[in-house]
Design a protein around this motif. Structure first.
Motif, PDB file in Angstrom:
ATOM      1  N   LEU A 150       0.844  -1.194   0.000  1.00 29.36           N
ATOM      2  CA  LEU A 150       0.000   0.000   0.000  1.00 29.36           C
ATOM      3  C   LEU A 150       0.874   1.236   0.000  1.00 29.36           C
ATOM      4  O   LEU A 150       1.868   1.308   0.737  1.00 29.36           O
ATOM      5  CB  LEU A 150      -0.891   0.003   1.256  1.00 29.36           C
ATOM      6  N   ARG A 151       0.522   2.192  -0.824  1.00 26.54           N
ATOM      7  CA  ARG A 151       1.111   3.529  -0.742  1.00 26.54           C
ATOM      8  C   ARG A 151      -0.030   4.528  -0.880  1.00 26.54           C
ATOM      9  O   ARG A 151      -0.956   4.331  -1.679  1.00 26.54           O
ATOM     10  CB  ARG A 151       2.171   3.759  -1.826  1.00 26.54           C
ATOM     11  N   CYS A 152      -0.002   5.567  -0.081  1.00 25.38           N
ATOM     12  CA  CYS A 152      -1.052   6.571  -0.159  1.00 25.38           C
ATOM     13  C   CYS A 152      -0.526   7.882   0.410  1.00 25.38           C
ATOM     14  O   CYS A 152       0.476   7.913   1.127  1.00 25.38           O
ATOM     15  CB  CYS A 152      -2.310   6.132   0.599  1.00 25.38           C
ATOM     16  N   HIS A 153      -1.207   8.971   0.073  1.00 23.27           N
ATOM     17  CA  HIS A 153      -0.833  10.277   0.588  1.00 23.27           C
ATOM     18  C   HIS A 153      -2.056  11.170   0.529  1.00 23.27           C
ATOM     19  O   HIS A 153      -3.049  10.863  -0.148  1.00 23.27           O
ATOM     20  CB  HIS A 153       0.327  10.898  -0.207  1.00 23.27           C
ATOM     21  N   GLY A 154      -1.994  12.264   1.264  1.00 15.69           N
ATOM     22  CA  GLY A 154      -3.096  13.211   1.275  1.00 15.69           C
ATOM     23  C   GLY A 154      -3.256  13.906  -0.055  1.00 15.69           C
ATOM     24  O   GLY A 154      -2.328  13.954  -0.873  1.00 15.69           O
ATOM     25  N   PRO A 155      -4.429  14.487  -0.299  1.00 11.34           N
ATOM     26  CA  PRO A 155      -4.703  15.101  -1.609  1.00 11.34           C
ATOM     27  C   PRO A 155      -3.905  16.373  -1.867  1.00 11.34           C
ATOM     28  O   PRO A 155      -3.748  16.772  -3.015  1.00 11.34           O
ATOM     29  CB  PRO A 155      -6.208  15.392  -1.543  1.00 11.34           C
ATOM     30  N   GLU A 156      -3.420  17.049  -0.827  1.00  9.18           N
ATOM     31  CA  GLU A 156      -2.713  18.313  -1.011  1.00  9.18           C
ATOM     32  C   GLU A 156      -1.295  18.187  -0.457  1.00  9.18           C
ATOM     33  O   GLU A 156      -1.013  18.571   0.680  1.00  9.18           O
ATOM     34  CB  GLU A 156      -3.467  19.444  -0.307  1.00  9.18           C
ATOM     35  N   ASP A 157      -0.416  17.640  -1.264  1.00  6.49           N
ATOM     36  CA  ASP A 157       1.000  17.506  -0.883  1.00  6.49           C
ATOM     37  C   ASP A 157       1.180  16.761   0.431  1.00  6.49           C
ATOM     38  O   ASP A 157       2.061  17.062   1.233  1.00  6.49           O
ATOM     39  CB  ASP A 157       1.674  18.891  -0.787  1.00  6.49           C
ATOM     40  N   GLY A 158       0.320  15.768   0.674  1.00  6.89           N
ATOM     41  CA  GLY A 158       0.440  14.984   1.892  1.00  6.89           C
ATOM     42  C   GLY A 158       1.659  14.077   1.852  1.00  6.89           C
ATOM     43  O   GLY A 158       2.129  13.675   0.787  1.00  6.89           O
ATOM     44  N   GLU A 159       2.192  13.768   3.032  1.00  5.91           N
ATOM     45  CA  GLU A 159       3.341  12.874   3.123  1.00  5.91           C
ATOM     46  C   GLU A 159       2.943  11.480   2.656  1.00  5.91           C
ATOM     47  O   GLU A 159       1.875  10.978   2.999  1.00  5.91           O
ATOM     48  CB  GLU A 159       3.821  12.818   4.568  1.00  5.91           C
ATOM     49  N   GLU A 160       3.798  10.849   1.842  1.00  3.41           N
ATOM     50  CA  GLU A 160       3.470   9.505   1.374  1.00  3.41           C
ATOM     51  C   GLU A 160       3.641   8.494   2.502  1.00  3.41           C
ATOM     52  O   GLU A 160       4.650   8.483   3.205  1.00  3.41           O
ATOM     53  CB  GLU A 160       4.356   9.119   0.185  1.00  3.41           C
ATOM     54  N   LEU A 161       2.646   7.654   2.667  1.00  2.00           N
ATOM     55  CA  LEU A 161       2.670   6.581   3.649  1.00  2.00           C
ATOM     56  C   LEU A 161       2.757   5.263   2.907  1.00  2.00           C
ATOM     57  O   LEU A 161       2.099   5.076   1.875  1.00  2.00           O
ATOM     58  CB  LEU A 161       1.401   6.606   4.511  1.00  2.00           C
ATOM     59  N   THR A 162       3.561   4.350   3.406  1.00  3.77           N
ATOM     60  CA  THR A 162       3.698   3.047   2.767  1.00  3.77           C
ATOM     61  C   THR A 162       3.576   1.948   3.813  1.00  3.77           C
ATOM     62  O   THR A 162       3.898   2.150   4.986  1.00  3.77           O
ATOM     63  CB  THR A 162       5.057   2.905   2.052  1.00  3.77           C
ATOM     64  N   SER A 163       3.115   0.784   3.366  1.00  2.00           N
ATOM     65  CA  SER A 163       3.025  -0.358   4.266  1.00  2.00           C
ATOM     66  C   SER A 163       2.940  -1.624   3.433  1.00  2.00           C
ATOM     67  O   SER A 163       2.589  -1.597   2.246  1.00  2.00           O
ATOM     68  CB  SER A 163       1.793  -0.242   5.176  1.00  2.00           C
ATOM     69  N   ALA A 164       3.281  -2.756   4.048  1.00  4.19           N
ATOM     70  CA  ALA A 164       3.200  -4.052   3.385  1.00  4.19           C
ATOM     71  C   ALA A 164       2.957  -5.118   4.440  1.00  4.19           C
ATOM     72  O   ALA A 164       3.402  -4.997   5.584  1.00  4.19           O
ATOM     73  CB  ALA A 164       4.490  -4.355   2.616  1.00  4.19           C
ATOM     74  N   VAL A 165       2.243  -6.166   4.051  1.00  2.31           N
ATOM     75  CA  VAL A 165       1.942  -7.243   4.993  1.00  2.31           C
ATOM     76  C   VAL A 165       1.768  -8.549   4.219  1.00  2.31           C
ATOM     77  O   VAL A 165       1.205  -8.567   3.121  1.00  2.31           O
ATOM     78  CB  VAL A 165       0.667  -6.931   5.811  1.00  2.31           C
ATOM     79  N   ASP A 166       2.286  -9.630   4.766  1.00  4.40           N
ATOM     80  CA  ASP A 166       2.043 -10.958   4.216  1.00  4.40           C
ATOM     81  C   ASP A 166       0.717 -11.476   4.755  1.00  4.40           C
ATOM     82  O   ASP A 166       0.473 -11.448   5.974  1.00  4.40           O
ATOM     83  CB  ASP A 166       3.162 -11.922   4.610  1.00  4.40           C
ATOM     84  N   VAL A 167      -0.149 -11.939   3.869  1.00  4.61           N
ATOM     85  CA  VAL A 167      -1.451 -12.487   4.235  1.00  4.61           C
ATOM     86  C   VAL A 167      -1.426 -13.980   3.928  1.00  4.61           C
ATOM     87  O   VAL A 167      -1.347 -14.375   2.764  1.00  4.61           O
ATOM     88  CB  VAL A 167      -2.580 -11.791   3.451  1.00  4.61           C
ATOM     89  N   CYS A 168      -1.454 -14.801   4.967  1.00  2.92           N
ATOM     90  CA  CYS A 168      -1.339 -16.251   4.811  1.00  2.92           C
ATOM     91  C   CYS A 168      -2.661 -16.932   5.146  1.00  2.92           C
ATOM     92  O   CYS A 168      -3.212 -16.733   6.236  1.00  2.92           O
ATOM     93  CB  CYS A 168      -0.228 -16.806   5.696  1.00  2.92           C
ATOM     94  N   VAL A 169      -3.149 -17.740   4.196  1.00  2.00           N
ATOM     95  CA  VAL A 169      -4.397 -18.485   4.365  1.00  2.00           C
ATOM     96  C   VAL A 169      -4.082 -19.955   4.155  1.00  2.00           C
ATOM     97  O   VAL A 169      -3.502 -20.334   3.135  1.00  2.00           O
ATOM     98  CB  VAL A 169      -5.476 -18.020   3.363  1.00  2.00           C
ATOM     99  N   GLU A 170      -4.436 -20.785   5.116  1.00  2.00           N
ATOM    100  CA  GLU A 170      -4.204 -22.217   5.017  1.00  2.00           C
ATOM    101  C   GLU A 170      -5.472 -22.953   5.418  1.00  2.00           C
ATOM    102  O   GLU A 170      -5.985 -22.770   6.520  1.00  2.00           O
ATOM    103  CB  GLU A 170      -3.045 -22.647   5.926  1.00  2.00           C
ATOM    104  N   GLU A 171      -5.989 -23.775   4.490  1.00  2.00           N
ATOM    105  CA  GLU A 171      -7.224 -24.525   4.704  1.00  2.00           C
ATOM    106  C   GLU A 171      -8.359 -23.608   5.134  1.00  2.00           C
ATOM    107  O   GLU A 171      -9.137 -23.923   6.041  1.00  2.00           O
ATOM    108  CB  GLU A 171      -7.003 -25.634   5.731  1.00  2.00           C
ATOM    109  N   GLY A 172      -8.441 -22.452   4.476  1.00  2.00           N
ATOM    110  CA  GLY A 172      -9.518 -21.510   4.728  1.00  2.00           C
ATOM    111  C   GLY A 172      -9.339 -20.654   5.962  1.00  2.00           C
ATOM    112  O   GLY A 172     -10.205 -19.827   6.257  1.00  2.00           O
ATOM    113  N   ARG A 173      -8.250 -20.809   6.687  1.00  2.00           N
ATOM    114  CA  ARG A 173      -8.034 -20.037   7.910  1.00  2.00           C
ATOM    115  C   ARG A 173      -6.985 -18.954   7.672  1.00  2.00           C
ATOM    116  O   ARG A 173      -5.904 -19.236   7.165  1.00  2.00           O
ATOM    117  CB  ARG A 173      -7.569 -20.946   9.045  1.00  2.00           C
TER     118      ARG A 173
END
Length: 384
Positions: A244-267
């Motif tokens: 994910l990367r996002c920032h405010g509409p008026e010269d907002g600071e860019e924010l970034t994030s990342a996450v591993d999403v693990c699904v095993e046998e539907g869980r």
């Protein structure tokens, strides 16, 4: 996914509080890959089940409300359990060199310092003491001392920094591991905390800190939790990477994030601090009415495994139709909409132009529909 939903909500409730003293830096996560876990180790979040293949849950819930620095010594029989011990470690060699000029390490080199720290942590753990770890970062420590009028050369400054109650999220609890294995995990946890702190500050700026602002924040956090769970459900089996990367509409600071999403046998296995940081970052982008992009990198081995199970043989990773998919959503005016396959390709190319490697052999695909957000109260972006 009821249990997972409750644990995600509980973790986010703990994560969203006072941000650290105006820290506005963004530490970009490095070396992440789909399925890699935090620092290469899978982790369960607070209240979650054990992750696939085992692993330690860094940042697990602590047994005490605060932390203190203590010396080695025995426990008095019949006395109440001691408060947790807070320890700040100079993990990075550059930070160690920057801090050594204050005389904090008694003339030790970095490797000798780490060996001594491991001996001390092991001794504390064997006594049954709960140890909370954090990264001792040179610039942050100096800013901390300046803000509070502390002398960085005095032991009291380091003790105060180690036990700082404004640290975002739950403590990182030492469980007796070797430091060689633990330090990469601690560093990833630290980076996630920094991202969370920056995103929390942006989120509070967007919603306000009055009672109405708290109501708006609760609505945004419920929404991003539903988005996170919908992304996990739509991703399917395997370990996938959300960026994910996002920032405010008026010269907002860019924010970034990342996450591993693990699904095993539907869980869905909760992803700890990274999931908290991801959801708070998305919440800030939504509340700010911001712009950005969210990409779901499918597990590159999922298609190969499925093909091998279907015909009893191993399928080559570069077969047509077995390329790992990348799905995308655009954040526009604080609202998420599915990208087209062409837009996903363009976003990957933009990432490459920003210095990130273009994933080879991927299959850009449109994003699927995500839950909508119903605005509440007053405010900017979709909250109005």
């Amino acid at each position: 996914m009821t249990v997972v939903r409750e644990s995600v909500c509980e973790a986010l409730g703990a994560a969203v509080g006072r941000p650290s003293r105006g820290r506005r830096r963004v530490l970009v996560m490095a070396g992440r890959r789909p399925g890699g876990g935090v620092g290469g180790v899978s982790a369960a979040g607070p209240g979650g089940a054990a992750p696939p293949g085992g692993g330690r849950p860094p940042g697990a819930r602590a047994g005490g409300d605060g932390a203190r620095a203590v010396g080695l010594g025995g426990r008095v029989r019949g006395a109440p359990p001691p408060q947790p011990v807070a320890v700040a470690l100079a993990v990075d060699a550059g930070d160690f060199a920057g801090l050594a000029r204050y005389g904090l390490f008694g003339g030790l080199g970095h490797q000798a310092y780490l060996r001594r720290a491991e001996e001390q942590l092991t001794a504390l753990h064997r006594q049954g003491l709960e140890v909370h770890l954090r990264v001792l970062e040179a610039g942050d420590f100096e800013d901390y001392c300046e803000a509070l009028g502390l002398d960085p050369r005095m032991p009291a400054a380091r003790v105060a920094y180690a036990g700082d109650p404004e640290l975002a999220g739950e403590p990182f609890v030492y469980a007796g591991e070797r430091l060689a294995e633990l330090l990469p995990v601690l560093l990833d946890d630290h980076r996630a905390r920094v991202r969370m702190s920056v995103a929390c500050a942006a989120l509070l700026d967007a919603v306000g800190e009055d009672p109405d602002g708290q109501f708006r924040m609760a609505a945004v956090m419920r929404y991003v939790t539903s988005v996170y769970l919908a992304l996990a459900e739509g991703a399917g089996e395997g370990c996938h990477l959300l960026t994910l990367r996002c920032h405010g509409p008026e010269d907002g600071e860019e924010l970034t994030s990342a996450v591993d999403v693990c699904v095993e046998e539907g869980r869905l296995y909760p992803a700890g601090r990274d999931a908290e940081a991801f959801c708070v970052t998305l919440a800030a982008g939504v509340a700010l009415g911001g712009e950005g992009a969210l990409l779901l990198h499918g597990d590159p081995s999922a298609g190969v495994r499925a093909a091998g199970q279907a015909d009893g043989r191993s399928a080559p990773a570069d077969d047509a139709g077995l390329r790992p998919p990348v799905l995308g959503w655009a954040l526009t005016g604080g609202r998420l909409r599915p990208m087209t396959a062409h837009e996903v390709f363009d976003e990957l190319a933009d990432d490459a132009a920003r210095g990130m490697p273009f994933p080879p052999g991927v299959d850009p695909r449109p994003g699927f529909p995500l839950p909508g957000f119903r605005g509440v109260g007053e405010g900017g972006g979709p909250l109005g």
